[in-house]
Each structure stands twice: as structure tokens, then as C-alpha cells.
Write a protein that holds these residues in place. Structure first.
Motif, PDB file in Angstrom:
ATOM      1  N   ASP A   1       0.857  -1.181   0.000  1.00  0.00           N
ATOM      2  CA  ASP A   1       0.000   0.000   0.000  1.00  0.00           C
ATOM      3  C   ASP A   1       0.893   1.230   0.000  1.00  0.00           C
ATOM      4  O   ASP A   1       2.103   1.136   0.143  1.00  0.00           O
ATOM      5  N   TYR A   2       0.285   2.401  -0.191  1.00  0.00           N
ATOM      6  CA  TYR A   2       1.081   3.613  -0.145  1.00  0.00           C
ATOM      7  C   TYR A   2       0.328   4.721   0.581  1.00  0.00           C
ATOM      8  O   TYR A   2      -0.890   4.678   0.716  1.00  0.00           O
ATOM      9  N   ASN A   3       1.082   5.703   1.053  1.00  0.00           N
ATOM     10  CA  ASN A   3       0.513   6.892   1.673  1.00  0.00           C
ATOM     11  C   ASN A   3       1.478   8.049   1.427  1.00  0.00           C
ATOM     12  O   ASN A   3       2.338   7.963   0.538  1.00  0.00           O
ATOM     13  N   ASP A   4       1.362   9.111   2.203  1.00  0.00           N
ATOM     14  CA  ASP A   4       2.205  10.280   1.971  1.00  0.00           C
ATOM     15  C   ASP A   4       3.681   9.999   2.192  1.00  0.00           C
ATOM     16  O   ASP A   4       4.540  10.724   1.672  1.00  0.00           O
ATOM     17  N   SER A   5       4.015   8.945   2.937  1.00  0.00           N
ATOM     18  CA  SER A   5       5.417   8.674   3.267  1.00  0.00           C
ATOM     19  C   SER A   5       6.248   8.408   2.021  1.00  0.00           C
ATOM     20  O   SER A   5       7.408   8.832   1.943  1.00  0.00           O
ATOM     21  N   ASP A   6       5.686   7.701   1.025  1.00  0.00           N
ATOM     22  CA  ASP A   6       6.494   7.392  -0.156  1.00  0.00           C
ATOM     23  C   ASP A   6       6.760   8.640  -0.991  1.00  0.00           C
ATOM     24  O   ASP A   6       7.807   8.760  -1.620  1.00  0.00           O
ATOM     25  N   VAL A   7       5.847   9.591  -0.973  1.00  0.00           N
ATOM     26  CA  VAL A   7       6.087  10.838  -1.700  1.00  0.00           C
ATOM     27  C   VAL A   7       7.176  11.645  -1.003  1.00  0.00           C
ATOM     28  O   VAL A   7       8.070  12.204  -1.650  1.00  0.00           O
ATOM     29  N   ARG A   8       7.141  11.716   0.325  1.00  0.00           N
ATOM     30  CA  ARG A   8       8.182  12.442   1.054  1.00  0.00           C
ATOM     31  C   ARG A   8       9.547  11.794   0.843  1.00  0.00           C
ATOM     32  O   ARG A   8      10.562  12.495   0.690  1.00  0.00           O
ATOM     33  N   ALA A   9       9.584  10.444   0.826  1.00  0.00           N
ATOM     34  CA  ALA A   9      10.849   9.755   0.568  1.00  0.00           C
ATOM     35  C   ALA A   9      11.341  10.039  -0.844  1.00  0.00           C
ATOM     36  O   ALA A   9      12.550  10.195  -1.080  1.00  0.00           O
ATOM     37  N   ALA A  10      10.424  10.130  -1.808  1.00  0.00           N
ATOM     38  CA  ALA A  10      10.808  10.414  -3.191  1.00  0.00           C
ATOM     39  C   ALA A  10      11.348  11.832  -3.333  1.00  0.00           C
ATOM     40  O   ALA A  10      12.299  12.076  -4.085  1.00  0.00           O
ATOM     41  N   VAL A  11      10.754  12.807  -2.640  1.00  0.00           N
ATOM     42  CA  VAL A  11      11.264  14.184  -2.675  1.00  0.00           C
ATOM     43  C   VAL A  11      12.698  14.213  -2.163  1.00  0.00           C
ATOM     44  O   VAL A  11      13.578  14.850  -2.766  1.00  0.00           O
ATOM     45  N   GLN A  12      12.947  13.527  -1.057  1.00  0.00           N
ATOM     46  CA  GLN A  12      14.285  13.502  -0.481  1.00  0.00           C
ATOM     47  C   GLN A  12      15.281  12.869  -1.438  1.00  0.00           C
ATOM     48  O   GLN A  12      16.388  13.390  -1.653  1.00  0.00           O
ATOM     49  N   GLU A  13      14.906  11.753  -2.052  1.00  0.00           N
ATOM     50  CA  GLU A  13      15.802  11.062  -2.989  1.00  0.00           C
ATOM     51  C   GLU A  13      16.061  11.910  -4.231  1.00  0.00           C
ATOM     52  O   GLU A  13      17.184  11.977  -4.735  1.00  0.00           O
ATOM     53  N   PHE A  14      15.040  12.565  -4.727  1.00  0.00           N
ATOM     54  CA  PHE A  14      15.159  13.408  -5.911  1.00  0.00           C
ATOM     55  C   PHE A  14      16.182  14.518  -5.679  1.00  0.00           C
ATOM     56  O   PHE A  14      17.070  14.763  -6.504  1.00  0.00           O
ATOM     57  N   CYS A  15      16.073  15.193  -4.543  1.00  0.00           N
ATOM     58  CA  CYS A  15      16.991  16.298  -4.249  1.00  0.00           C
ATOM     59  C   CYS A  15      18.413  15.806  -3.987  1.00  0.00           C
ATOM     60  O   CYS A  15      19.377  16.534  -4.247  1.00  0.00           O
ATOM     61  N   GLN A  16      18.564  14.586  -3.501  1.00  0.00           N
ATOM     62  CA  GLN A  16      19.903  14.025  -3.318  1.00  0.00           C
ATOM     63  C   GLN A  16      20.514  13.613  -4.654  1.00  0.00           C
ATOM     64  O   GLN A  16      21.712  13.817  -4.893  1.00  0.00           O
ATOM     65  N   GLN A  17      19.703  13.039  -5.539  1.00  0.00           N
ATOM     66  CA  GLN A  17      20.206  12.612  -6.842  1.00  0.00           C
ATOM     67  C   GLN A  17      20.533  13.789  -7.747  1.00  0.00           C
ATOM     68  O   GLN A  17      21.457  13.713  -8.559  1.00  0.00           O
ATOM     69  N   VAL A  18      19.784  14.872  -7.624  1.00  0.00           N
ATOM     70  CA  VAL A  18      20.010  16.068  -8.451  1.00  0.00           C
ATOM     71  C   VAL A  18      20.233  17.242  -7.495  1.00  0.00           C
ATOM     72  O   VAL A  18      19.291  17.969  -7.144  1.00  0.00           O
ATOM     73  N   PRO A  19      21.464  17.459  -7.034  1.00  0.00           N
ATOM     74  CA  PRO A  19      21.719  18.492  -6.016  1.00  0.00           C
ATOM     75  C   PRO A  19      21.330  19.893  -6.452  1.00  0.00           C
ATOM     76  O   PRO A  19      21.064  20.754  -5.605  1.00  0.00           O
ATOM     77  N   GLY A  20      21.276  20.128  -7.769  1.00  0.00           N
ATOM     78  CA  GLY A  20      20.907  21.462  -8.232  1.00  0.00           C
ATOM     79  C   GLY A  20      19.442  21.785  -8.044  1.00  0.00           C
ATOM     80  O   GLY A  20      19.044  22.948  -8.136  1.00  0.00           O
ATOM     81  N   VAL A  21      18.608  20.797  -7.781  1.00  0.00           N
ATOM     82  CA  VAL A  21      17.179  21.018  -7.585  1.00  0.00           C
ATOM     83  C   VAL A  21      16.939  21.495  -6.155  1.00  0.00           C
ATOM     84  O   VAL A  21      17.224  20.787  -5.195  1.00  0.00           O
ATOM     85  N   ARG A  22      16.419  22.701  -6.028  1.00  0.00           N
ATOM     86  CA  ARG A  22      16.157  23.272  -4.697  1.00  0.00           C
ATOM     87  C   ARG A  22      14.668  23.431  -4.421  1.00  0.00           C
ATOM     88  O   ARG A  22      14.265  23.627  -3.281  1.00  0.00           O
ATOM     89  N   GLU A  23      13.857  23.386  -5.484  1.00  0.00           N
ATOM     90  CA  GLU A  23      12.406  23.472  -5.332  1.00  0.00           C
ATOM     91  C   GLU A  23      11.764  22.365  -6.152  1.00  0.00           C
ATOM     92  O   GLU A  23      12.242  22.039  -7.252  1.00  0.00           O
ATOM     93  N   VAL A  24      10.677  21.798  -5.632  1.00  0.00           N
ATOM     94  CA  VAL A  24      10.030  20.654  -6.277  1.00  0.00           C
ATOM     95  C   VAL A  24       8.580  20.993  -6.580  1.00  0.00           C
ATOM     96  O   VAL A  24       7.859  21.521  -5.721  1.00  0.00           O
TER      97      VAL A  24
END
Length: 263
Positions: free
Chosen positions: A78-101
């Protein structure tokens, strides 16, 4: 602009999740996270998310798509808001230049609620981009027309009496549904763009009337400065793909890109 694709794996509450990042050569500081809804995977219906992500990446925006828990290649049930928050964190780590999502999602009430919850916790989530909310809202209403009828057991005795005596159940009216949608949009603590599919090239339609009503509700709430609602207009001849096919993905990407650099 040249773009690359990067497959990633990250964790959320003990579940392994799979994602894809479309990465331009020089990504802009504002990136896009695609939040698919059940049952869609990171590809989207008819590969809509994949095509839109590539089109946005060619315009300089890093875009991450991922399978939510229990969907596609991701683990979990199942999924909830936690997977979206984890994805935001991973996205910003993978692309350090991204400061806003910017969260890009199908236009459903659950998508708006998820985006609002994430924006209130993570200041990097600055905006919400919704696709075709009316189509999503009508999906449940038309599902019975697509599914084969299932015979129900015939009621007997008291059950038959009470069924006949009860008034028929009705769903929410169009006005009530739009008022609820407008309330959710205005409550989001950031910029919002709603791209509504109205088939404008086919002449006036009920969908266009609903978009006008939704826009009026947002203006009445005094939030039209940050909540924009536009029609998914027909592509001009210059936007047609090879063979004369209307390239709706390129048009939608151009609309979204122009909005994301306007604030």
C-alpha cells in the motif's frame, strides 16, 4: 537540450522503490516529481507521464517518476504520503541542483491531499500541477458503464420491502463536487496549475462550463493570484507531430514549462 535517464532505487518504510530520473545537461533549480495514482505506474496511462517527463527534461527541468509502494516495480502492499516524502528527499539528493520541487499528479482529491500534506512538512515542495481533474472525477461515475454487469441475488421478504421504500442514492451534484475541488485547491499552501482537458477544438462542451465555474470559485475565494486553471487547448499546426498527429504531450509540456518559470 541533451538529456539522460537514470534508474534509481530507494527505500521507504522498509520497502524498496524504483524510480526514473530524466536529467537535462544543465537542470534548472526547479524540478518536477511525478506522483502517480493507483493503479497507474510511473509510466502513466498510455505512457502519459513518461512522454511528458521527457518533454519537460528537454526544456531544462529534471523530472523524477517512481512507482509508489505496491505498484509497478516497487515493493510493499500500500502507499501513503510517506512514499512521496521519501521520493522528494531522494530526488533532491540525486540532483543536487534542484532546490524546489513541483508535484505533478492526476487531478484527484487524494492527490491534492497528499501534495498539501507534503508541502506543509517539506518547504522544498513549492507547487502542484494537476492534470485533467474533471476526467478523474468522472471516472468513478462512468466505471459501471465499462464493467460487465454482475447479477445480484434477488432480495426476498423484508429486504425487498425496504429496498423499494428507500429513495435512490445519488452522488454529489456537479456544483458540490466543483466546490469541494476548489476548496482543496485554495487550501494548498503554494502555487497551483490545473490543466483541464476540455476538447476545446470540438466547440462548447459541458467540460468547458465546469472549468469556467471552477475558475469563478477560485476567484471568489481570492486565490486566483496563485491558483491558475487553464483549458487544455488544441495544438496549433506548428505543434503537430510527424504524420499530422496532434502532439498533445509537447503542447502540455510547453504550457507547464511556461508556468513553472513564471513565479
Amino acid at each position: 537540450m541533451n538529456c539522460d535517464q537514470r534508474a534509481i532505487r530507494f527505500n521507504c518504510l522498509g520497502s524498496s522503490m524504483i524510480g526514473i530520473i530524466d536529467l537535462p545537461e544543465r537542470p534548472l533549480p526547479r524540478g518536477v516529481l511525478v506522483v502517480a495514482g493507483q493503479p497507474d505506474s510511473r509510466l502513466g496511462a498510455q505512457r502519459q507521464f513518461a512522454m511528458l517527463a521527457r518533454a519537460l527534461a528537454r526544456r531544462g527541468f529534471a523530472v523524477m517518476r517512481f512507482d509508489r509502494r505496491g505498484v509497478g516495480d516497487s515493493e510493499g502492499c500500500d502507499y501513503n504520503d510517506s512514499d512521496v516524502r521519501a521520493a522528494v528527499q531522494e530526488f533532491c539528493q540525486q540532483v543536487p541542483g534542484v532546490r524546489e520541487v513541483v508535484l505533478l499528479a492526476p487531478g484527484s482529491g487524494s492527490a491534492i491531499a497528499t501534495a498539501s500534506a507534503c508541502a506543509r512538512i517539506d518547504p522544498r515542495v513549492r507547487a502542484l500541477l494537476l492534470l485533467d481533474p474533471r476526467r478523474r472525477a468522472n471516472a468513478a461515475r462512468t466505471a459501471h458503464m465499462l464493467a460487465p454487469p454482475v447479477p445480484a441475488p434477488a432480495p426476498i421478504g423484508a429486504a425487498l420491502f425496504w429496498r423499494r421504500s428507500q429513495p435512490p442514492r445519488r452522488g454529489p451534484s456537479s456544483g458540490a463536487r466543483l466546490a469541494g475541488l476548489a476548496e482543496q485547491l485554495c487550501a494548498f499552501p503554494g502555487q497551483v496549475l490545473v490543466v483541464a482537458a476540455t476538447s476545446a477544438w470540438a466547440g462548447p462542451t459541458p467540460a468547458q462550463a465546469e472549468v469556467r465555474q471552477l475558475r469563478a470559485l477560485v476567484e471568489r475565494a481570492g486565490t486566483s493570484n496563485r491558483v491558475q486553471i487553464i483549458d487544455d487547448a488544441a495544438p496549433a499546426p506548428a505543434d503537430r507531430a510527424a504524420g499530422g498527429r496532434l502532439d498533445g504531450d509537447a503542447l502540455r509540456a510547453a504550457t507547464c514549462a511556461s508556468w513553472m518559470v513564471s513565479w
